[in-house]
Structures are given as structure tokens and as C-alpha cells.
Write an enzyme that holds these catalytic residues in place. Structure first.
Site, PDB file in Angstrom:
ATOM      1  N   GLY A   5      -3.716   1.541  -8.945  1.00  0.00           N
ATOM      2  CA  GLY A   5      -2.285   1.274  -8.978  1.00  0.00           C
ATOM      3  C   GLY A   5      -1.662   1.246 -10.362  1.00  0.00           C
ATOM      4  O   GLY A   5      -0.544   1.707 -10.550  1.00  0.00           O
ATOM      5  N   GLU A  31      -1.591  -4.812 -14.436  1.00  0.00           N
ATOM      6  CA  GLU A  31      -1.613  -4.609 -12.985  1.00  0.00           C
ATOM      7  C   GLU A  31      -0.295  -3.996 -12.523  1.00  0.00           C
ATOM      8  O   GLU A  31       0.760  -4.211 -13.142  1.00  0.00           O
ATOM      9  CB  GLU A  31      -1.819  -5.966 -12.278  1.00  0.00           C
ATOM     10  CG  GLU A  31      -3.200  -6.151 -11.685  1.00  0.00           C
ATOM     11  CD  GLU A  31      -3.437  -5.338 -10.414  1.00  0.00           C
ATOM     12  OE1 GLU A  31      -3.085  -4.143 -10.389  1.00  0.00           O
ATOM     13  OE2 GLU A  31      -3.962  -5.894  -9.454  1.00  0.00           O
ATOM     14  N   ASP A  32      -0.361  -3.262 -11.438  1.00  0.00           N
ATOM     15  CA  ASP A  32       0.851  -2.682 -10.873  1.00  0.00           C
ATOM     16  C   ASP A  32       1.732  -3.748 -10.242  1.00  0.00           C
ATOM     17  O   ASP A  32       2.918  -3.850 -10.518  1.00  0.00           O
ATOM     18  CB  ASP A  32       0.508  -1.580  -9.859  1.00  0.00           C
ATOM     19  CG  ASP A  32      -0.522  -2.019  -8.808  1.00  0.00           C
ATOM     20  OD1 ASP A  32      -1.008  -3.159  -8.881  1.00  0.00           O
ATOM     21  OD2 ASP A  32      -0.833  -1.209  -7.918  1.00  0.00           O
ATOM     22  N   ASP A  84       0.933  -9.870  -5.495  1.00  0.00           N
ATOM     23  CA  ASP A  84       1.476 -10.345  -4.216  1.00  0.00           C
ATOM     24  C   ASP A  84       0.869 -11.717  -3.918  1.00  0.00           C
ATOM     25  O   ASP A  84       1.400 -12.735  -4.373  1.00  0.00           O
ATOM     26  CB  ASP A  84       1.168  -9.314  -3.122  1.00  0.00           C
ATOM     27  CG  ASP A  84       1.733  -9.686  -1.760  1.00  0.00           C
ATOM     28  OD1 ASP A  84       2.601 -10.564  -1.704  1.00  0.00           O
ATOM     29  OD2 ASP A  84       1.311  -9.096  -0.748  1.00  0.00           O
ATOM     30  N   LYS A 114       5.852  -9.778  -6.581  1.00  0.00           N
ATOM     31  CA  LYS A 114       6.351 -10.220  -5.276  1.00  0.00           C
ATOM     32  C   LYS A 114       5.913 -11.675  -5.130  1.00  0.00           C
ATOM     33  O   LYS A 114       4.779 -11.954  -4.733  1.00  0.00           O
ATOM     34  CB  LYS A 114       5.741  -9.365  -4.151  1.00  0.00           C
ATOM     35  CG  LYS A 114       6.268  -7.945  -4.109  1.00  0.00           C
ATOM     36  CD  LYS A 114       6.056  -7.266  -2.761  1.00  0.00           C
ATOM     37  CE  LYS A 114       4.599  -7.131  -2.403  1.00  0.00           C
ATOM     38  NZ  LYS A 114       4.383  -6.291  -1.193  1.00  0.00           N
ATOM     39  N   PHE A 161       6.825  -4.134   1.693  1.00  0.00           N
ATOM     40  CA  PHE A 161       5.728  -3.305   1.221  1.00  0.00           C
ATOM     41  C   PHE A 161       6.350  -2.141   0.460  1.00  0.00           C
ATOM     42  O   PHE A 161       7.207  -1.431   0.998  1.00  0.00           O
ATOM     43  CB  PHE A 161       4.871  -2.807   2.383  1.00  0.00           C
ATOM     44  CG  PHE A 161       3.655  -2.078   1.903  1.00  0.00           C
ATOM     45  CD1 PHE A 161       2.564  -2.771   1.405  1.00  0.00           C
ATOM     46  CD2 PHE A 161       3.611  -0.696   1.899  1.00  0.00           C
ATOM     47  CE1 PHE A 161       1.445  -2.105   0.926  1.00  0.00           C
ATOM     48  CE2 PHE A 161       2.493  -0.016   1.430  1.00  0.00           C
ATOM     49  CZ  PHE A 161       1.414  -0.723   0.947  1.00  0.00           C
ATOM     50  N   VAL A 162       5.956  -1.970  -0.766  1.00  0.00           N
ATOM     51  CA  VAL A 162       6.610  -0.993  -1.638  1.00  0.00           C
ATOM     52  C   VAL A 162       5.634   0.096  -2.073  1.00  0.00           C
ATOM     53  O   VAL A 162       4.423  -0.140  -2.132  1.00  0.00           O
ATOM     54  CB  VAL A 162       7.238  -1.678  -2.878  1.00  0.00           C
ATOM     55  CG1 VAL A 162       8.334  -2.631  -2.449  1.00  0.00           C
ATOM     56  CG2 VAL A 162       6.182  -2.416  -3.705  1.00  0.00           C
ATOM     57  N   ARG A 207       1.781   7.540  -4.579  1.00  0.00           N
ATOM     58  CA  ARG A 207       1.547   7.031  -5.939  1.00  0.00           C
ATOM     59  C   ARG A 207       2.381   7.795  -6.965  1.00  0.00           C
ATOM     60  O   ARG A 207       2.850   7.221  -7.939  1.00  0.00           O
ATOM     61  CB  ARG A 207       0.073   7.169  -6.322  1.00  0.00           C
ATOM     62  CG  ARG A 207      -0.861   6.210  -5.610  1.00  0.00           C
ATOM     63  CD  ARG A 207      -2.218   6.186  -6.317  1.00  0.00           C
ATOM     64  NE  ARG A 207      -3.281   5.700  -5.455  1.00  0.00           N
ATOM     65  CZ  ARG A 207      -3.553   4.421  -5.237  1.00  0.00           C
ATOM     66  NH1 ARG A 207      -2.851   3.478  -5.822  1.00  0.00           N
ATOM     67  NH2 ARG A 207      -4.540   4.063  -4.435  1.00  0.00           N
TER      68      ARG A 207
HETATM   69  P1  IMP Z   1      -2.650  -9.362  -4.345  1.00  0.00           P
HETATM   70  O1  IMP Z   1      -4.155  -9.541  -4.392  1.00  0.00           O
HETATM   71  O2  IMP Z   1      -2.073  -9.704  -2.979  1.00  0.00           O
HETATM   72  O3  IMP Z   1      -1.908 -10.057  -5.449  1.00  0.00           O
HETATM   73  O4  IMP Z   1      -2.336  -7.834  -4.427  1.00  0.00           O
HETATM   74  C1  IMP Z   1      -2.696  -7.078  -5.477  1.00  0.00           C
HETATM   75  C2  IMP Z   1      -2.969  -5.647  -5.076  1.00  0.00           C
HETATM   76  O5  IMP Z   1      -2.570  -5.340  -3.734  1.00  0.00           O
HETATM   77  C3  IMP Z   1      -2.159  -4.734  -5.959  1.00  0.00           C
HETATM   78  O6  IMP Z   1      -2.897  -4.390  -7.109  1.00  0.00           O
HETATM   79  C4  IMP Z   1      -1.893  -3.554  -5.079  1.00  0.00           C
HETATM   80  O7  IMP Z   1      -2.942  -2.614  -5.216  1.00  0.00           O
HETATM   81  C5  IMP Z   1      -1.878  -4.110  -3.684  1.00  0.00           C
HETATM   82  N1  IMP Z   1      -0.486  -4.366  -3.221  1.00  0.00           N
HETATM   83  C6  IMP Z   1       0.137  -5.549  -3.092  1.00  0.00           C
HETATM   84  N2  IMP Z   1       1.400  -5.396  -2.651  1.00  0.00           N
HETATM   85  C7  IMP Z   1       1.571  -4.062  -2.485  1.00  0.00           C
HETATM   86  C8  IMP Z   1       2.700  -3.246  -2.054  1.00  0.00           C
HETATM   87  O8  IMP Z   1       3.802  -3.707  -1.707  1.00  0.00           O
HETATM   88  N3  IMP Z   1       2.477  -1.910  -2.031  1.00  0.00           N
HETATM   89  C9  IMP Z   1       1.312  -1.320  -2.384  1.00  0.00           C
HETATM   90  N4  IMP Z   1       0.234  -2.039  -2.809  1.00  0.00           N
HETATM   91  C10 IMP Z   1       0.362  -3.396  -2.853  1.00  0.00           C
HETATM   92 MG    MG Z   2      -3.600  -2.634  -7.766  1.00  0.00          MG
END
Ligand code: IMP
Ligand code: MG
Length: 191
Positions: A49, A110-111, A114, A142, A163-164, A176
């Protein structure tokens, strides 16, 4: 033909344009360059990402006078399991860093954050390797469904509770290369 044409019909709305993302990265670069002025910096992008943001951020830092004394760019690759649109926090390392992080000033790039579990995992893993310093930079935040209280030092833009996709973020490995950040039409998920 533009990438937006390729994905025509699947996108509900654009959340952040290419120009807005570029401006946010400039702002992140200015803050990071100031904080690491005169020091060596290791930017550690989290694949896949953060592929695009790491490239653009590293070059934006290079354009700033009086920034870090040197900038290394490295990547690691993790995958996190879960439903199609929500990560579980069960993170698996697919490719570790190429160079050791011990003694380095590391900024994880990081991209998106969440629930926070991916970044928490990475901070614990890399923190255990005794870097000189460890900070985290996320392009999109987010903040609505955090499951852990993870510290983020640099945040680019706050995304809505959707979801983006785009600018590195995928849905089933697609979108991507979309230059903007977008929300998908619900029928895309229904397929
Ligand atoms: P987390 O572990 O929930 O904080 O999410 C981190 C990872 O989940 C990110 O590095 C993304 O790869 C993926 N992710 C979380 N939200 C999204 C979204 O809205 N779209 C696409 N990938 C997401
Ligand atoms: Mg990621």
C-alpha cells in the site's frame, strides 16, 4: 487514456484528488525534514500500500533544503488477514527489511491506519530491534474503528469512514494505480 478512465463506472466519488494528495505529502515532507534536520533518516515503506507514498514522500524530502543529512529508502512487505474490507490484525511478514534498522532513525511509512493493529505490530517488531529512534507516518487516517491506542507522529489526511482505494490502496489487488483516493460503488463489493 487515464487510470481514471480504466476504472470508470466503478468509482462512487473522489475523496481526495491527485493534487490534494500531493499537497498533503508536501506538508508531511516539510515536517519530517524539519524534525530530522542534519540527521540520517531511514524511510521504511510498508508494501504494497505505501509504495506510492514512500516514493513521493522521499522525493519531496529531497527537494527541501536543510533536511536530513541523508535519506535511505527501504521496504518491508506485510499482509494482514481479515474480511475483504477490514484487517484482522493477524499480520504476516512476507518480506523483511533489506538492511538492519538497529541504530537508525526510522520512520515507518504506511498508506492508511484503520484499526491500528498493523502499525502496532510493526512498531513492536521494529522497536525491538533497537533503532536510534522510531516514528510513524500515515498518509490517510481512518480514526473511527481503532482497536489499539497506537501513536502516529505524522498524519496526512483524515479519510471518511468508508473503504477507500487508490494511491496504493487496493480492493482485491485492483485500483492501486488510481492517482486519487476514491470510494467504490457498492456494486463492486457485491460482485
Ligand atoms: P489496520 O491494521 O486496520 O490499521 O489497517 C492497516 C492496513 O489495512 C493498511 O495498511 C491497508 O493495507 C489496509 N486497509 C485499511 N483500510 C483500508 C481501506 O479503506 N482500503 C484499502 N486498504 C485498507
Ligand atoms: Mg498497507
Amino acid at each position: 487514456m487515464k487510470a481514471t478512465d480504466t476504472y470508470e463506472g466503478t468509482i462512487e466519488r473522489t475523496l481526495f484528488s491527485e493534487a490534494e494528495i500531493a499537497q498533503a505529502i508536501e506538508r508531511l515532507a516539510m515536517r519530517i525534514a524539519a524534525d530530522y534536520r542534519g540527521k540520517p533518516l531511514l524511510l521504511l515503506g510498508v508494501l504494497k500500500g505505501a509504495l506510492y507514498v514512500t516514493v513521493d514522500l522521499s522525493r519531496a524530502i529531497a527537494r527541501i533544503v536543510d533536511g536530513p543529512s541523508e535519506v535511505c529508502v527501504d521496504y518491508l512487505c506485510v499482509s494482514s488477514y481479515g474480511s475483504a474490507t477490514r484487517s484482522s490484525g493477524e499480520v504476516r511478514m512476507l518480506k523483511d527489511t533489506t538492511h538492519p534498522v538497529t541504530g537508525r532513525n526510522v520512520v515507518i511509512v504506511e498508506d492508511i491506519i484503520d484499526n491500528g493493529l498493523t502499525l502496532e505490530y510493526l512498531q513492536a517488531l521494529l522497536g525491538g530491534r533497537n533503532p536510534a529512534s522510531l516514528a510513524s507516518c500515515v498518509l490517510f487516517d481512518k480514526p473511527y474503528h481503532r482497536r489499539v491506542d497506537v501513536e502516529v507522529d505524522y498524519v496526512g489526511l483524515v479519510a471518511p469512514d468508508e473503504f477507500v482505494v487508490g494511491y496504493g490502496l487496493d480492493y482485491q489487488e485492483l485500483f492501486r494505480n488510481l492517482p486519487s483516493l476514491a470510494q467504490l460503488r457498492s456494486r463492486v463489493f457485491a460482485q
